[in-house]
Write an enzyme that holds these catalytic residues in place. Structure first.
Site, PDB file in Angstrom:
ATOM      1  N   HIS A 194       0.823  -1.210   0.000  1.00 31.68           N
ATOM      2  CA  HIS A 194       0.000   0.000   0.000  1.00 31.68           C
ATOM      3  C   HIS A 194       0.852   1.253   0.000  1.00 31.68           C
ATOM      4  CE1 HIS A 194      -3.285  -2.734   0.881  1.00 31.68           C
ATOM      5  NE2 HIS A 194      -3.912  -1.862   0.137  1.00 31.68           N
ATOM      6  N   CYS A 508     -15.561   2.851 -12.451  1.00 28.19           N
ATOM      7  CA  CYS A 508     -14.952   3.763 -11.478  1.00 28.19           C
ATOM      8  C   CYS A 508     -13.887   3.099 -10.621  1.00 28.19           C
ATOM      9  CB  CYS A 508     -16.020   4.419 -10.609  1.00 28.19           C
ATOM     10  SG  CYS A 508     -17.079   3.254  -9.775  1.00 28.19           S
TER      11      CYS A 508
HETATM   12  C1  PEP Z   1     -14.441  -0.586  -6.741  1.00 35.15           C
HETATM   13  O1  PEP Z   1     -14.646  -1.569  -6.028  1.00 35.15           O
HETATM   14  O2  PEP Z   1     -13.936  -0.660  -7.868  1.00 35.15           O
HETATM   15  C2  PEP Z   1     -14.789   0.773  -6.280  1.00 35.15           C
HETATM   16  C3  PEP Z   1     -14.741   1.808  -7.074  1.00 35.15           C
HETATM   17  O3  PEP Z   1     -15.161   0.902  -4.990  1.00 35.15           O
HETATM   18  P1  PEP Z   1     -14.142   0.900  -3.762  1.00 35.15           P
HETATM   19  O4  PEP Z   1     -12.751   0.920  -4.311  1.00 35.15           O
HETATM   20  O5  PEP Z   1     -14.505   2.098  -2.965  1.00 35.15           O
HETATM   21  O6  PEP Z   1     -14.494  -0.388  -3.080  1.00 35.15           O
END
Ligand code: PEP
Ligand code: MG
Length: 578
Positions: A194, A508
């Site tokens: 990370h 996203c």
């Molecule tokens: C994903 O899972 O791709 C996402 C956009 O949500 P998060 O990263 O907040 O779980």
């Protein structure tokens, strides 16, 4: 004399600066027994150091903004939890009281013992948690050292320096970067950690696995961190400095070129229009994205609101945050995602059951919201109240079944009715969408399209659930492949069905903003991308280099690939041919 130490470039870029060594054993440990008369004072000193370490973490959390807050917040919370561990605290007090250890010696002995316990574990993930214990105890040791020497926080002096260390925690890295550190060189660590992910998103050059630097470098040595070649050069020679200057010039030119793309349209090389939206979690992110020419906010994560306040944020606090986001967007659509706590997203509000055996498959996202209707209704009311300030869309995470979305819509309708009765102005229509991030939702996407107004693909989670690879487990970094053909099949399937149903679909997850994935996503027919604002310009540039017609024609072959390297080879062929 010039010396080069090879390592792995975990974050690209170059930096020239003075070395600052951060040795793991920099805290002196007095192992002589403590006189009886000093026991109480020593325990008080230890408690004070714990309190100071806690305050450091809280301060760190407060200073983080935007995506960093989200990426780092969970680590900070995990560290705060470790600091609060009653067994650890009681064990240390007992060592001082009964064993007459001094605080530093007790901490060191506990650290060595705990790290040995973690090291002996079979599970690589649990084993890696030993590193967290080390970081947390080091924080208390550092607080003790500060008490002893009354020394100023060293952070302020790190401006323009290169941190050379054995390993670095994400929270520390974010903090140091905001204090002007130029680069990080670490003896251990992996490009999948990370800290490495964070370094990349902060444009901070980072080398890992560089052996020997802690022994061979001295504080104040001049060093060149070269993330292009993957080496650190101490006492660089004239040709190293020339290489650095060339890199600087090129980087500057590239930055200026990209800056010209702010506010530009997003189109492929063959003229097909695409839309770039922003992932945001604070009103500031929204404004930045608008200045860069984003088409709106594709994902507004609301978790940080719940993680940064001590208790649960009330309706007005949430309303203010959502309304500010609407103002920041200046009339563009904002997609607010309902709470997605659980799994890796730590929960300081205490909503998530701590004892879940398998949190990633447990009560998270909408599952949690539907089990806590009071909390959920408060959030829905706040979102609805903000919806009269512009086009607002509501997105629900971790949907597996259409019935969950139907239930959310029922609650929303109820909230809207109540709010209108109370005299609030609530629009007649609101758009409700589903995150597609669970394989079941992806495969059965047709059922969701019947009840959703739009879809958002969460490729971060979709990848982890399709491949059964924990997205946060550094040990499995190589297996975490968003370009795995199994993932690509699902992406193509979701995008195809959404298009057929004439409903918008946006991606996203992290790959939406990764230039390396631009051709692949264009090939699969994606037109709406949502990414953290700092990715927007480079991704707009990468998309402008894509020949959509050629890439779309390649899609069937990409989907027939056997593994992700075959996918990469096919894309390479087309890039070379272009
Ligand atoms: C994903 O899972 O791709 C996402 C956009 O949500 P998060 O990263 O907040 O779980
Ligand atoms: Mg997700």
């Amino acid at each position: 004399m010039r010396r080069a130490f090879p390592g792995n470039a975990a974050a690209p870029g170059m930096a020239l600066g003075r070395v600052r060594l951060e040795r793991p054993a920099r805290f002196s440990v007095d192992s002589s027994p403590l006189p009886d008369t000093e026991v109480d004072a020593e325990i008080a000193r230890l408690e004070k150091a714990f309190a100071a370490a806690h305050a450091d973490l809280a301060e760190l959390r407060r200073k983080l903004h935007g995506t960093l807050a989200r990426e780092v917040g969970e680590f900070i919370d995990a560290h705060a939890q470790l600091l609060n561990d009653p067994d650890l605290r009681e064990g240390l007090r007992a060592m001082i009281r009964k064993g007459h250890y001094r605080a530093e010696a007790a901490l060191k002995a506990q650290r060595d013992r705990l790290v040995a316990v973690f090291d002996a574990m079979d599970d690589p993930y649990l084993r890696s948690r030993g590193e967290d214990v080390g970081h947390v105890i080091a924080r208390v040791q550092s607080a003790l050292a500060r008490q002893a020497s009354n020394e100023e926080k060293k952070l302020a002096t790190r401006v323009g320096e290169i941190l050379v260390t054995d390993s670095i925690a994400p929270g520390e890295l974010a903090h140091l970067a905001s204090h002007g550190i130029l680069a990080v060189v670490s003896e251990s660590g992996s490009p999948y950690s990370h800290s490495a992910i964070l370094a990349r998103s902060m444009h901070l050059p980072m080398l890992v696995n560089v052996t020997g630097v802690l022994d061979d470098l001295r504080d104040g040595d001049l060093a060149l961190v070269d993330g292009v070649r993957g080496e650190v050069v101490v006492h660089p020679a004239a040709q190293d400095l020339a290489r650095f200057r060339t890199w600087q010039r090129d980087a500057l030119r590239e930055g200026q070129r990209l800056a010209r793309l702010a506010g530009a349209e997003t189109r492929t090389r063959d003229g097909h229009p695409l839309r770039i939206f922003a992932n945001a979690e604070r009103p500031d992110d929204v404004e930045l994205a608008r200045n860069l020419g984003a088409a709106g906010v594709g994902l507004y994560r609301t978790e940080s609101l719940f993680l940064s306040s001590a208790g649960l944020p009330n309706e007005d606090e949430q309303f203010n945050a959502y309304r500010d986001a609407m103002f920041g967007a200046g009339g563009q659509p904002v997609t607010i995602r309902t709470l997605d706590l659980g799994a890796d997203k730590a929960d300081s509000a205490g909503l998530v059951e701590a004892s879940e055996p398998n949190p990633a498959l447990g009560v998270r996202g909408v599952r949690l919201s539907l089990r806590q209707p009071d909390v959920f209704v408060t959030q829905l009311r706040a979102i609805l109240r903000a919806s009269c300030y512009g086009p607002l869309r509501i997105l629900v995470p971790m949907i597996t079944d259409a019935a969950q979305l139907v239930e959310v819509r029922r609650l929303l309708n109820e909230c809207a009715r109540d709010l209108r009765t109370e005299g609030h102005e609530i629009p007649d229509q609101f758009e409700l969408g589903a995150m597609i991030e669970v394989p079941a939702a992806a495969i059965n996407v047709r059922a969701l399209l019947d009840v959703a107004d739009f879809l958002a693909i969460g490729s971060n989670d979709l990848t982890q659930y399709v491949l059964a690879v924990d997205r946060n487990n550094d040990q499995l970094g190589k297996l975490y492949q968003p370009a795995h053909p199994a993932v690509l099949h699902l992406l193509a399937w979701i995008i195809g069905h959404a298009r057929h149903a004439r409903k918008p679909v946006c991606l996203c997850g992290e790959i939406a903003g990764d230039p390396a994935f631009a051709p692949l996503l264009v090939a699969l027919g994606l037109e709406d991308f949502s990414m953290s604002p700092d990715r927007i310009l480079a991704q707009r540039d990468a998309l402008a280099h894509c020949d959509r017609a050629a890439l779309r024609a390649l899609a069937p072959r990409l989907l027939r690939a056997n593994d992700h390297s075959e996918v990469a080879a096919l894309l390479q062929d087309i890039a070379t041919a272009a």
